[in-house]
Scaffold this active site. Structure first.
Site, PDB file in Angstrom:
ATOM      1  N   LEU A  35       0.810  -1.215   0.000  1.00  0.00           N
ATOM      2  CA  LEU A  35       0.000   0.000   0.000  1.00  0.00           C
ATOM      3  C   LEU A  35       0.846   1.268   0.000  1.00  0.00           C
ATOM      4  O   LEU A  35       0.442   2.291  -0.558  1.00  0.00           O
ATOM      5  CB  LEU A  35      -0.916   0.000   1.241  1.00  0.00           C
ATOM      6  CG  LEU A  35      -2.182  -0.854   1.167  1.00  0.00           C
ATOM      7  CD1 LEU A  35      -2.845  -0.892   2.529  1.00  0.00           C
ATOM      8  CD2 LEU A  35      -3.144  -0.296   0.136  1.00  0.00           C
ATOM      9  N   CYS A  36       2.012   1.211   0.651  1.00  0.00           N
ATOM     10  CA  CYS A  36       2.769   2.452   0.869  1.00  0.00           C
ATOM     11  C   CYS A  36       3.280   3.077  -0.418  1.00  0.00           C
ATOM     12  O   CYS A  36       3.649   4.251  -0.428  1.00  0.00           O
ATOM     13  CB  CYS A  36       3.929   2.202   1.828  1.00  0.00           C
ATOM     14  SG  CYS A  36       5.109   0.992   1.249  1.00  0.00           S
ATOM     15  N   THR A  37       3.325   2.327  -1.520  1.00  0.00           N
ATOM     16  CA  THR A  37       3.830   2.914  -2.768  1.00  0.00           C
ATOM     17  C   THR A  37       2.739   3.552  -3.611  1.00  0.00           C
ATOM     18  O   THR A  37       3.035   4.309  -4.533  1.00  0.00           O
ATOM     19  CB  THR A  37       4.512   1.841  -3.633  1.00  0.00           C
ATOM     20  OG1 THR A  37       3.547   0.871  -4.013  1.00  0.00           O
ATOM     21  CG2 THR A  37       5.640   1.162  -2.880  1.00  0.00           C
ATOM     22  N   GLU A  90       1.928   7.593  -3.301  1.00  0.00           N
ATOM     23  CA  GLU A  90       3.030   8.518  -3.473  1.00  0.00           C
ATOM     24  C   GLU A  90       3.463   8.525  -4.933  1.00  0.00           C
ATOM     25  O   GLU A  90       2.629   8.496  -5.810  1.00  0.00           O
ATOM     26  CB  GLU A  90       4.140   8.135  -2.492  1.00  0.00           C
ATOM     27  CG  GLU A  90       3.685   8.263  -1.052  1.00  0.00           C
ATOM     28  CD  GLU A  90       4.353   7.278  -0.118  1.00  0.00           C
ATOM     29  OE1 GLU A  90       3.805   7.071   0.969  1.00  0.00           O
ATOM     30  OE2 GLU A  90       5.384   6.719  -0.490  1.00  0.00           O
TER      31      GLU A  90
END
Length: 434
Positions: free
Chosen positions: A207-209, A212
């Protein structure tokens, strides 16, 4: 708490002999002094879910001089597991905020942030670090860092790596309830290129990519699916079987892809990736970070034998870990002492270059190669092209001092497509013209 009490547990590791210590370990108080001196600089690549854990563990394990580099900014979706960030930090560079938090919470530590791409730093910048720890979620970023540290590696005439040029790197990675940690000592252990088969084509993304900097069509699709949907259509459950829902995600993904200049977003691709998300698990990050930092301390001080050379963790159905000793690829174009290549004894330098470009494995790495032998430029590009062009018509064995000298000779190939030098070890075959 005084310094002696603060580092009591660390000192027990560094000042006592044992049966499981690493090669050359000499217990002494000076080891902690080294860990906390400017001579010991550690770089953490990535300040996301795993990177936050690595920074915390490094600082609490006695490492003082730490640098962190990350190109991303903080998104609200990061806050449930990237514990160094708060709501007020949304939109700020991850590296900057992470460094500020660690510096404020751990007395004496000095974390220096770098907000930007890893590709934008010169090679000598990476050379200055004692050890590099990776907390990345991208195979391409790992391959880039692998090429950087392997680019420092030099071999002697017997094909043995020069220890002074070995840049240790510890890599961690997580995907849901799974994770890995590995130690890469260029020239001694397999590098990423040696074991690319460990990484199947990625169809699932952390999810973290997504929220951004997007890097692929799938990132754009999952951004629309997981983030925009909740922002724009709050309270409405996404139904993968609803064509209108899927069309909405496709349209938004196409807009985001156009904004970032990313081609390839199609309705069919949108249908194929929306169900492939793997959530990031905070506990997995913590476990893998602990293993990575432990291996970093082992490498820096030799207080214990290190991981040889890969550890896998699976936490989906209990607690399972497995270690494996993978082998180097003797033909690895990145870390080997020389990729073996059979050439015609009568081949000219031009024919050798043509053979490189036509080789199925090597050709895809090259565009306009230059060739050198030791400190001698056999053929160079740019300002050296005019002076070295006559060598193209000469026999390669002549340029190297005869057939005996050419057999087993290691040529260095440089190219704008390469991230480091390519070493090619010659094998003289029979006349290959017929």
């Amino acid at each position: 708490m005084d310094e002696a009490e603060r580092w009591r547990d660390l000192d027990l590791l560094l000042t006592r002999p044992g049966r499981l210590v690493g090669p050359g370990f000499e217990p002494c108080p000076e080891l902690r002094e080294f860990l906390q001196s400017p001579d010991c600089r550690v770089l953490c690549v990535g300040a996301g879910g795993l990177g936050c854990e690595i920074l915390k563990d490094l600082a609490l394990s006695g490492v003082v001089h730490i640098d962190v580099i990350d190109m991303d900014t903080i998104d609200v979706s990061n806050l449930n597991r990237q514990f160094l960030f708060r709501m007020k930090d949304v939109g700020q560079p991850k590296a900057t905020v992470a460094a500020e938090r660690i510096n404020a919470r751990v007395p004496g530590v000095k974390v220096t942030p770098h907000f930007g791409r890893i590709e934008d730093q010169p090679a000598d910048w990476y050379r200055a670090f004692s050890l590099i720890v990776l907390g990345l979620d991208s195979l391409e970023a790992r391959r880039y860092m692998n090429s950087v540290v392997c680019g420092f590696l030099e071999y002697d005439e017997e094909g043995q790596p020069d220890l002074a040029t070995v840049k240790p790197m510890v890599d961690g990675g997580t995907e849901g309830f799974k994770g890995h940690a590995r130690v890469i000592l260029p020239g001694h252990t397999p590098c990423f290129e040696c074991t690319l088969w460990l990484f199947p084509p990625q169809t699932k993304f952390p999810l973290c990519t997504l929220a951004e900097t997007p890097r692929s069509p799938a990132h754009c699709i999952e951004y629309a699916h997981l983030i925009l949907w909740g922002q724009v259509r709050q309270g409405e459950e996404f139904d993968t079987d609803n064509e209108e829902h899927m069309k909405w995600v496709y349209d938004k993904a196409a807009e985001r892809a156009k904004q970032y200049g990313i081609p390839g977003v199609t309705f069919q691709l949108t249908q194929g990736v929306v169900k492939n998300i793997i959530p990031a698990i905070a506990s997995t990050n913590a476990i893998i970070s602990a293993q990575c930092v432990l291996e970093a301390l082992k490498t820096l001080t030799c207080f214990s034998t290190g991981l040889d050379n890969y550890m896998m963790y699976v936490g989906s159905t209990g607690l399972y870990t497995h270690t494996a000793k993978y082998e180097k690829d003797p033909s690895c174009p990145v870390c080997s002492a020389g990729v073996p290549l059979e050439v015609d004894p009568d081949a000219t330098l031009q024919q050798f270059i043509d053979q490189l470009l036509a080789d199925p494995a090597l050709g895809k790495l090259l565009a306009a190669p230059s060739v050198s032998y030791g400190s001698t430029d056999l053929y160079g590009r740019g300002v050296f092209e005019a002076d070295t062009r006559p060598n193209l018509a000469r026999r390669l064995t002549e340029l190297l001092g005869g057939p005996e000298a050419a057999e087993g000779a290691v040529l260095t190939v440089n190219d704008k497509k390469l991230r480091g030098p390519l070493r090619v070890r010659l094998r003289l075959g029979s006349d290959m013209s017929g």
